[in-house]
Design a protein around this motif. Sequence first.
Motif, PDB file in Angstrom:
ATOM      1  N   LEU A   9       0.855  -1.194   0.000  1.00 20.24           N
ATOM      2  CA  LEU A   9       0.000   0.000   0.000  1.00 20.24           C
ATOM      3  C   LEU A   9       0.881   1.231   0.000  1.00 20.24           C
ATOM      4  O   LEU A   9       1.935   1.235   0.622  1.00 20.24           O
ATOM      5  CB  LEU A   9      -0.872   0.064   1.268  1.00 20.24           C
ATOM      6  CG  LEU A   9      -1.713  -1.134   1.662  1.00 20.24           C
ATOM      7  CD1 LEU A   9      -2.429  -0.847   2.973  1.00 20.24           C
ATOM      8  CD2 LEU A   9      -2.720  -1.452   0.574  1.00 20.24           C
ATOM      9  N   ASP A  10       0.426   2.280  -0.671  1.00 15.78           N
ATOM     10  CA  ASP A  10       1.141   3.555  -0.551  1.00 15.78           C
ATOM     11  C   ASP A  10       0.200   4.699  -0.886  1.00 15.78           C
ATOM     12  O   ASP A  10      -0.805   4.504  -1.576  1.00 15.78           O
ATOM     13  CB  ASP A  10       2.365   3.589  -1.483  1.00 15.78           C
ATOM     14  CG  ASP A  10       3.338   4.699  -1.095  1.00 15.78           C
ATOM     15  OD1 ASP A  10       3.334   5.111   0.086  1.00 15.78           O
ATOM     16  OD2 ASP A  10       4.096   5.155  -1.961  1.00 15.78           O
ATOM     17  N   SER A  11       0.514   5.854  -0.359  1.00 13.24           N
ATOM     18  CA  SER A  11      -0.230   7.067  -0.713  1.00 13.24           C
ATOM     19  C   SER A  11       0.710   8.257  -0.660  1.00 13.24           C
ATOM     20  O   SER A  11       1.671   8.269   0.118  1.00 13.24           O
ATOM     21  CB  SER A  11      -1.409   7.273   0.245  1.00 13.24           C
ATOM     22  OG  SER A  11      -0.973   7.287   1.581  1.00 13.24           O
ATOM     23  N   HIS A  12       0.465   9.210  -1.532  1.00  8.65           N
ATOM     24  CA  HIS A  12       1.206  10.479  -1.534  1.00  8.65           C
ATOM     25  C   HIS A  12       0.216  11.601  -1.802  1.00  8.65           C
ATOM     26  O   HIS A  12      -0.759  11.396  -2.527  1.00  8.65           O
ATOM     27  CB  HIS A  12       2.264  10.503  -2.653  1.00  8.65           C
ATOM     28  CG  HIS A  12       3.480   9.671  -2.362  1.00  8.65           C
ATOM     29  ND1 HIS A  12       4.686  10.206  -1.997  1.00  8.65           N
ATOM     30  CD2 HIS A  12       3.661   8.325  -2.379  1.00  8.65           C
ATOM     31  CE1 HIS A  12       5.563   9.235  -1.813  1.00  8.65           C
ATOM     32  NE2 HIS A  12       4.975   8.074  -2.038  1.00  8.65           N
ATOM     33  N   ARG A  13       0.497  12.779  -1.218  1.00  7.21           N
ATOM     34  CA  ARG A  13      -0.354  13.935  -1.526  1.00  7.21           C
ATOM     35  C   ARG A  13       0.285  14.759  -2.644  1.00  7.21           C
ATOM     36  O   ARG A  13       1.485  14.668  -2.874  1.00  7.21           O
ATOM     37  CB  ARG A  13      -0.608  14.785  -0.285  1.00  7.21           C
ATOM     38  CG  ARG A  13       0.597  15.480   0.282  1.00  7.21           C
ATOM     39  CD  ARG A  13       0.206  16.387   1.437  1.00  7.21           C
ATOM     40  NE  ARG A  13      -0.355  15.669   2.571  1.00  7.21           N
ATOM     41  CZ  ARG A  13      -1.629  15.804   2.995  1.00  7.21           C
ATOM     42  NH1 ARG A  13      -2.447  16.620   2.367  1.00  7.21           N
ATOM     43  NH2 ARG A  13      -2.051  15.141   4.039  1.00  7.21           N
ATOM     44  N   LEU A  46       4.542   2.491  -8.327  1.00 10.36           N
ATOM     45  CA  LEU A  46       5.757   1.669  -8.216  1.00 10.36           C
ATOM     46  C   LEU A  46       6.123   1.408  -6.763  1.00 10.36           C
ATOM     47  O   LEU A  46       6.632   0.335  -6.425  1.00 10.36           O
ATOM     48  CB  LEU A  46       6.930   2.327  -8.958  1.00 10.36           C
ATOM     49  CG  LEU A  46       6.817   2.405 -10.480  1.00 10.36           C
ATOM     50  CD1 LEU A  46       8.163   2.769 -11.100  1.00 10.36           C
ATOM     51  CD2 LEU A  46       6.299   1.109 -11.091  1.00 10.36           C
ATOM     52  N   HIS A  47       5.839   2.365  -5.876  1.00 14.81           N
ATOM     53  CA  HIS A  47       6.126   2.134  -4.452  1.00 14.81           C
ATOM     54  C   HIS A  47       5.236   1.017  -3.897  1.00 14.81           C
ATOM     55  O   HIS A  47       5.701   0.156  -3.148  1.00 14.81           O
ATOM     56  CB  HIS A  47       5.918   3.417  -3.633  1.00 14.81           C
ATOM     57  CG  HIS A  47       6.928   4.487  -3.935  1.00 14.81           C
ATOM     58  ND1 HIS A  47       6.979   5.683  -3.262  1.00 14.81           N
ATOM     59  CD2 HIS A  47       7.931   4.519  -4.845  1.00 14.81           C
ATOM     60  CE1 HIS A  47       7.972   6.420  -3.749  1.00 14.81           C
ATOM     61  NE2 HIS A  47       8.560   5.744  -4.713  1.00 14.81           N
ATOM     62  N   ALA A  48       3.960   1.027  -4.255  1.00 10.79           N
ATOM     63  CA  ALA A  48       3.048  -0.021  -3.773  1.00 10.79           C
ATOM     64  C   ALA A  48       3.461  -1.384  -4.333  1.00 10.79           C
ATOM     65  O   ALA A  48       3.442  -2.392  -3.609  1.00 10.79           O
ATOM     66  CB  ALA A  48       1.607   0.313  -4.157  1.00 10.79           C
TER      67      ALA A  48
END
Length: 159
Positions: A9-13, A46-48
Amino acid sequence: MDIKTGIGLDSHRFVEDNSDRPLTLGGLIFDDAPALSGNSDADVILHAVTDAISGVTGYTVIGAVADALCQKGFTDSKAYLKLALESLGDWRISHLSIAIECSRPKIDPKVPALRNSLSSLLAVRVEDVCITATSGEGLSDYGRGEGIHVSALLTVIKD
Ligand SMILES: [Zn+2]
């Protein structure tokens, strides 16, 4: 045959000011939304995916390892993905499922290009990379356009 699954899982603002770098998702440039904040290129897909690989290998790249690479000037998330892929050893990726939550950019028109990009980065067939996207009816910060959230589920096999 052995099978394992990994979740990432990943999230960015989004950056608030105009950024000198573009929005990068799944290795592709998007021009209908601002860049995401982060010390790398902040490629949240790509991070997830990299974390999903770590979910089957136990070797975590996103975090201290990627931060150290960032400080050496390696901000292309494909470098982190490559490290994770190298840790797979005899395990082979058989399927990748990605779910994206955001209201911008528009993901659906780019799904075929994203599948092609991920297929090439992971050396798997295009039909084994599936992507869905939702705005979640605007109930979350992602659905309200403040950032992007990605879940990745990876299946690997070993004969
Ligand atoms: Zn990230």
